[in-house]
Structure formats: structure tokens, C-alpha cells
Motif scaffolding. Structure first.
Motif, PDB file in Angstrom:
ATOM      1  N   ALA A   1       0.832  -1.210   0.000  1.00 12.87           N
ATOM      2  CA  ALA A   1       0.000   0.000   0.000  1.00 12.87           C
ATOM      3  C   ALA A   1       0.865   1.258   0.000  1.00 12.87           C
ATOM      4  O   ALA A   1       0.532   2.266  -0.657  1.00 12.87           O
ATOM      5  N   LEU A   2       1.983   1.217   0.704  1.00 11.95           N
ATOM      6  CA  LEU A   2       2.894   2.362   0.710  1.00 11.95           C
ATOM      7  C   LEU A   2       3.508   2.580  -0.673  1.00 11.95           C
ATOM      8  O   LEU A   2       3.672   3.733  -1.119  1.00 11.95           O
ATOM      9  N   GLN A   3       3.812   1.498  -1.345  1.00 13.78           N
ATOM     10  CA  GLN A   3       4.361   1.617  -2.694  1.00 13.78           C
ATOM     11  C   GLN A   3       3.329   2.211  -3.654  1.00 13.78           C
ATOM     12  O   GLN A   3       3.651   3.067  -4.504  1.00 13.78           O
ATOM     13  N   ALA A   4       2.081   1.800  -3.506  1.00 11.66           N
ATOM     14  CA  ALA A   4       1.012   2.335  -4.350  1.00 11.66           C
ATOM     15  C   ALA A   4       0.788   3.820  -4.073  1.00 11.66           C
ATOM     16  O   ALA A   4       0.536   4.606  -4.999  1.00 11.66           O
ATOM     17  N   PHE A   5       0.887   4.224  -2.812  1.00  8.93           N
ATOM     18  CA  PHE A   5       0.743   5.644  -2.480  1.00  8.93           C
ATOM     19  C   PHE A   5       1.819   6.466  -3.187  1.00  8.93           C
ATOM     20  O   PHE A   5       1.539   7.541  -3.736  1.00  8.93           O
ATOM     21  N   SER A   6       3.039   6.002  -3.193  1.00  7.34           N
ATOM     22  CA  SER A   6       4.126   6.764  -3.794  1.00  7.34           C
ATOM     23  C   SER A   6       3.939   6.920  -5.296  1.00  7.34           C
ATOM     24  O   SER A   6       4.255   7.976  -5.860  1.00  7.34           O
ATOM     25  N   SER A   7       3.388   5.917  -5.928  1.00 11.65           N
ATOM     26  CA  SER A   7       3.262   5.971  -7.393  1.00 11.65           C
ATOM     27  C   SER A   7       2.150   6.903  -7.856  1.00 11.65           C
ATOM     28  O   SER A   7       2.144   7.347  -9.010  1.00 11.65           O
ATOM     29  N   GLN A   8       1.172   7.249  -7.002  1.00  9.72           N
ATOM     30  CA  GLN A   8       0.041   8.112  -7.415  1.00  9.72           C
ATOM     31  C   GLN A   8       0.194   9.551  -6.939  1.00  9.72           C
ATOM     32  O   GLN A   8      -0.717  10.360  -7.102  1.00  9.72           O
ATOM     33  N   PHE A   9       1.343   9.886  -6.350  1.00 11.88           N
ATOM     34  CA  PHE A   9       1.496  11.163  -5.671  1.00 11.88           C
ATOM     35  C   PHE A   9       1.395  12.322  -6.659  1.00 11.88           C
ATOM     36  O   PHE A   9       1.952  12.265  -7.769  1.00 11.88           O
ATOM     37  N   PRO A  10       0.721  13.429  -6.272  1.00 13.87           N
ATOM     38  CA  PRO A  10       0.530  14.560  -7.198  1.00 13.87           C
ATOM     39  C   PRO A  10       1.742  15.499  -7.220  1.00 13.87           C
ATOM     40  O   PRO A  10       2.635  15.429  -6.373  1.00 13.87           O
ATOM     41  N   ALA A  11       1.747  16.415  -8.184  1.00 14.30           N
ATOM     42  CA  ALA A  11       2.758  17.469  -8.243  1.00 14.30           C
ATOM     43  C   ALA A  11       2.448  18.541  -7.197  1.00 14.30           C
ATOM     44  O   ALA A  11       1.327  18.645  -6.685  1.00 14.30           O
ATOM     45  N   SER A  12       3.456  19.360  -6.887  1.00 11.91           N
ATOM     46  CA  SER A  12       3.279  20.378  -5.855  1.00 11.91           C
ATOM     47  C   SER A  12       2.299  21.458  -6.342  1.00 11.91           C
ATOM     48  O   SER A  12       2.175  21.712  -7.547  1.00 11.91           O
ATOM     49  N   PRO A  13       1.596  22.158  -5.423  1.00 11.34           N
ATOM     50  CA  PRO A  13       0.516  23.064  -5.823  1.00 11.34           C
ATOM     51  C   PRO A  13       0.973  24.356  -6.488  1.00 11.34           C
ATOM     52  O   PRO A  13       0.270  24.896  -7.345  1.00 11.34           O
TER      53      PRO A  13
END
Length: 378
Positions: free
Chosen positions: A279-291
Motif C-alpha cells: 500500500a505504501l508503494q502504491a501511495f508513492s506511485s500516485q502522488f501529485p505534483a506540488s501546488p
């Protein structure tokens, strides 16, 4: 002159040939015989009459060959002059054995070997015989006696090397066993203010330290504080670090300073099973760009790492802010990042992070309107 001492009238007789090495048979003048008693020999090679001889033959030595009327022969077969043997004194071969010969042939001497005195072995001509001297043995050189310094040099060097190895090992073990950071206290979970996500953490500074320097953070997990400024050590490369990987706050606090997000998990609290790590690996792969600066994921964040000194199973950190979670809520963590990672004041300057990765946007109605919600949240 008596008949005993008179030479036979028949004249000189030829010497009989010798057999072997220097041996010869001899005949007495009238068949006279010689035995072991013929003549005795002294150590110097002289003879003295002690035994009987044949009627007209010369006297013989049992150990020194003499010739009668005919002549004497040495070990090599040479014949001495005819006058060298008589009734009263026989000639001697120095080292060869010969028998004596009489005028008309006779019997052989009982012993044909010559005896030698203290002077050693000699040839028929009287010269020392070559090859009889024992070869001198060559003794190996004896090693020099070591001095006290020589005796102590090797033990000293060995002891010195052992000391150096032990000292280096002690330093390595000490550095390995001693953590590079310490925590003054573990943060406590606070109820968020209305409309806010997470909680504010007091600023702990942003001083740079060297690799290997031990840092004590007043509150853990730290959302600010001292950190390393060296490539590979701080900021850390953004990725998911395994439970046994080296990822300490001395490094990832620098990621927070640049506006990156750090997500921590606790193995002691049960987040290191296969499902949680996936689950941690999946979180890292979907992370957005900075605002604001639109920094893509993988530049300064997210850093996902193990950390134990915290109150919950998970903790999402930005500069001076913390979001504590007991479940991995990906949507809430993304909202936390988009709201607080890059914040602008009303005048368009950056409130956070301390070291933004882009220039502040130009002040315009469109530009000032978009960061306003984030600014109001900080």
C-alpha cells in the motif's frame, strides 16, 4: 766373504711380473722360502733381519716388498735396480706389496701388503699419494646472534597492528551502535482546528550539520530541525525505503525544507507486513505534483521511510506540520500535501517551505486568488 753373502754366479734374474696392484711372486735362489717371519718392518719403513730366508735369496719383508738377486718391484710394476736387494738389507716399496724373487725362482712371500708409518700413504717414488686426503667439509654459515632490538621488533609490530585494528573496530562498532539522532520527546496527537488537517509543530530550526553528526530533536517525529546538506545524505532521494534501509531524519528533514512530503510508518506498531508495504508503494506511485511550483513527484518527495518514535502507526510530515494516522488514508494525505506544502502570503511571497523550489509567482488577481485558500490554512 762367505758363501752366504756371495751373490749367485748365474747373474741377474728377471723380475717376475706382478699380479693385481703391485703384487709379485718371487723365487729363492735354491728354492728358499719366505714366510711371515722373513723380515720385520718398523714404522719408518726399515727392515731388520728376524726370520730365515732361502739359501741364496734376499731377505723379504712381510709388509714391504723386496727383491733378491734379481731386483725389487713397486706397486706400479716398476723394477728397482738389481743391487737394491741383498742378504742383509731389502729395498722397500712405499705403499705397494710385492713378493721377492731369488736367482732361480722360489716360493712367494706370505704377505704382500706394505705397512705404513705415521707419515701416511706414499707411492713407489716416495711422493705423497694424491686423493687420499679427506675432503674438507663445508660448514654452513652460522646466523648472527639477534640483538635485543631485533628480538623485540617483531612482537612490537604485531602488537601495534593489533592495537590499530582494535581501535578501528571500536570506532566502527561505536558509530554503528550509536544512532545519529536522538529524540527529546515524542509528539502527542492533538485535535485539529476547525477546517484544518493535522497539527502545527513548533519550529526546531533548519541548521545544516555534517554527515555523522549526532542531532537531538526536541520533538519526534521532527517536522523541522537540523539536517545534512550533502548529496546522497540530505535531501534523500525520494522513494519507498524498506524497514532495514538507512533513512534517518538527519537526511529527510532537508526534503521537508524544500517542500517535499515525508510519510513515516512504524514496524513496531504493525505496518511492515506485505500488505502495508504494498500500500505504501502504491501511495508513492500516485502522488501529485506540488501546488505552486508544480514540482513533479520523485523530485523532492515523497520520501516513505520507517520511523518508530511517533504516537501513531503512520505520520505525514511537511515543514512545521504533522498529520498522524492509524490507517493509511491516501486521499487525506494528498489533501494535506496540496494545502500546506507550498503556501503563499497575501503579498505573494512564500510562507512555506523555507526553501521553495521556484520563484514566487507574480502578483496578479489570478495568481493571488489561487494560493489564498492555502495561505489561510497556515
Amino acid at each position: 766373504m762367505s758363501d752366504r753373502n756371495r751373490r749367485p754366479a748365474s747373474g741377474r734374474q728377471p723380475a717376475h711380473p706382478t699380479g693385481g696392484k703391485g703384487s709379485a711372486s718371487a723365487a729363492g735362489a735354491s728354492g728358499g722360502s719366505t714366510g711371515a717371519k722373513g723380515v720385520s718392518t718398523t714404522p719408518s719403513g726399515s727392515t731388520a733381519p728376524s726370520g730365515s730366508t732361502g739359501a741364496k735369496g734376499g731377505s723379504h719383508s712381510a709388509s714391504v716388498g723386496s727383491a733378491g738377486a734379481g731386483g725389487s718391484q713397486g706397486a706400479s710394476g716398476s723394477t728397482a735396480p738389481s743391487g737394491s736387494a741383498g742378504a742383509k738389507g731389502g729395498s722397500h716399496g712405499a705403499s705397494a706389496s710385492v713378493g721377492s724373487a731369488g736367482a732361480n725362482g722360489g716360493s712367494h712371500g706370505a704377505s704382500a701388503s706394505s705397512s705404513h708409518g705415521a707419515g701416511g700413504s706414499h707411492s713407489a717414488s716416495g711422493t705423497p699419494r694424491a686423493g687420499r686426503r679427506e675432503a674438507e667439509r663445508k660448514r654452513p654459515p652460522q646466523p648472527a646472534t639477534p640483538t635485543l632490538i631485533d628480538q623485540l621488533r617483531k612482537p612490537f609490530l604485531v602488537s601495534f597492528l593489533v592495537f590499530v585494528v582494535m581501535a578501528v573496530g571500536l570506532v566502527v562498532v561505536t558509530q554503528t551502535a550509536s544512532p545519529a539522532y536522538a529524540c527529546g520527546a515524542v509528539d502527542t496527537v492533538q485535535s485539529p482546528a476547525p477546517g484544518e488537517l493535522g497539527q502545527v509543530q513548533p519550529d526546531q530550526g533548519n541548521q545544516h550539520v555534517l554527515v555523522g553528526d549526532k542531532v537531538t530533536y526536541p520533538v519526534c517525529p521532527p517536522a523541522s530541525g537540523k539536517h545534512i546538506n550533502q548529496t546522497g545524505f540530505g535531501p534523500l532521494p525520494p522513494k519507498v525505503y524498506g524497514p532495514n534501509d538507512q533513512a534517518i531524519p538527519n537526511g529527510w528533514v532537508h526534503n521537508l525544507e524544500h517542500g517535499g512530503l515525508v510519510l513515516l510508518y512504524s514496524c513496531d506498531k504493525g505496518t511492515c507486513d506485505a500488505a502495508s508495504l504494498a500500500a505504501l508503494q502504491a501511495f508513492s506511485s500516485q502522488f501529485p505534483a506540488s501546488p505552486v511550483c508544480k514540482i513533479p513527484p520523485g523530485d523532492v518527495g515523497p520520501v516513505v521511510a520507517r520511523f518508530e518514535q511517533m504516537p501513531t502507526r503512520f505520520a505525514a510530515l511537511l515543514w512545521d506540520r504533522a498529520l498522524y494516522l492509524d490507517t493509511l488514508d491516501v486521499q487525506k494525505i494528498d489533501q494535506f500535501f496540496l494545502r500546506y506544502s507550498e503556501r503563499l502570503a497575501n503579498d505573494g511571497t512564500f510562507v512555506a517551505p523555507p526553501e521553495p523550489q521556484c520563484p514566487a509567482p507574480s502578483k496578479s488577481p489570478a495568481a493571488s486568488a489561487s494560493p489564498a485558500p492555502s495561505a489561510s490554512g497556515g
